[in-house]
Design an enzyme around this catalytic site. Structure first.
Site, PDB file in Angstrom:
ATOM      1  N   HIS A  52     -52.411 -37.565 102.334  1.00 55.73           N
ATOM      2  CA  HIS A  52     -53.044 -36.369 101.771  1.00 55.73           C
ATOM      3  C   HIS A  52     -53.211 -35.280 102.836  1.00 55.73           C
ATOM      4  CE1 HIS A  52     -55.737 -34.177  99.019  1.00 55.73           C
ATOM      5  NE2 HIS A  52     -56.395 -33.848 100.117  1.00 55.73           N
ATOM      6  N   GLU A  53     -53.788 -35.650 103.962  1.00 57.01           N
ATOM      7  CA  GLU A  53     -54.006 -34.669 105.035  1.00 57.01           C
ATOM      8  C   GLU A  53     -52.692 -34.209 105.651  1.00 57.01           C
ATOM      9  OE1 GLU A  53     -56.789 -33.256 105.180  1.00 57.01           O
ATOM     10  OE2 GLU A  53     -57.800 -34.729 103.942  1.00 57.01           O
ATOM     11  N   HIS A 103     -51.361 -31.267 103.660  1.00 57.64           N
ATOM     12  CA  HIS A 103     -51.942 -29.979 104.059  1.00 57.64           C
ATOM     13  C   HIS A 103     -51.331 -29.504 105.376  1.00 57.64           C
ATOM     14  CE1 HIS A 103     -54.991 -30.150 100.964  1.00 57.64           C
ATOM     15  NE2 HIS A 103     -55.544 -31.241 101.461  1.00 57.64           N
TER      16      HIS A 103
END
Length: 146
Positions: free
Chosen positions: A11-12, A15
């Protein structure tokens, strides 16, 4: 814990990758919350990579311009910049807040998109497995005595 950790990292990383592809400035890539356990920074690099004590989330931190005039105009005391915070130009085009809304939305939504890609990869990997329940006993004869 490993499954949760991998979902957080993916997820990170979504980004992070979206911001990097658009050449935005990034301050920190962090997995977990709380005090730092491991921390590194590439020589000459601006990004801190941090592993924190509580593995229940993560974040990608972007530098911001702290506009103190907005606070003083409203009669408020401006916040004190964090220790070690870098001074930034308010018109720096590489700041997330100075990018068009579509580019900001791409960075914000990239984490969820990365998780969807991970879910699809897991689904297709498990569906492609020809033998999901292998027999631990290779002997097809259930009677141990011939």
């Amino acid at each position: 814990m490993a499954v949760l950790g991998s979902v957080i990292v993916v997820h990170e990383a979504g980004h992070f990758a979206a911001a990097r592809l658009q050449r935005m400035r990034i301050s920190e890539f962090s997995i977990g919350f709380g005090p730092a356990v491991l921390e590194t920074k590439r020589p000459g690099g601006a990004v801190r990579y941090v592993l924190r004590l509580l593995p229940i989330g993560g974040f990608v931190s972007f530098p911001r311009y702290l506009n103190t005039t907005k606070f003083t105009e409203r009669g408020m005391t401006p916040p004190v910049p964090q220790e070690g915070a870098e001074a930034t130009d308010p018109d720096d085009p590489d700041l997330l807040e100075n990018r068009p809304a579509l580019q900001q939305a791409a960075v914000i939504s990239a984490g969820v998109i990365a998780n969807l890609v991970l879910a699809w990869a897991c689904l297709f990997t498990s569906a492609a497995n020809p033998n999901p329940n292998p027999n631990p006993n290779p002997n097809p004869n259930p009677n141990p005595n011939p």
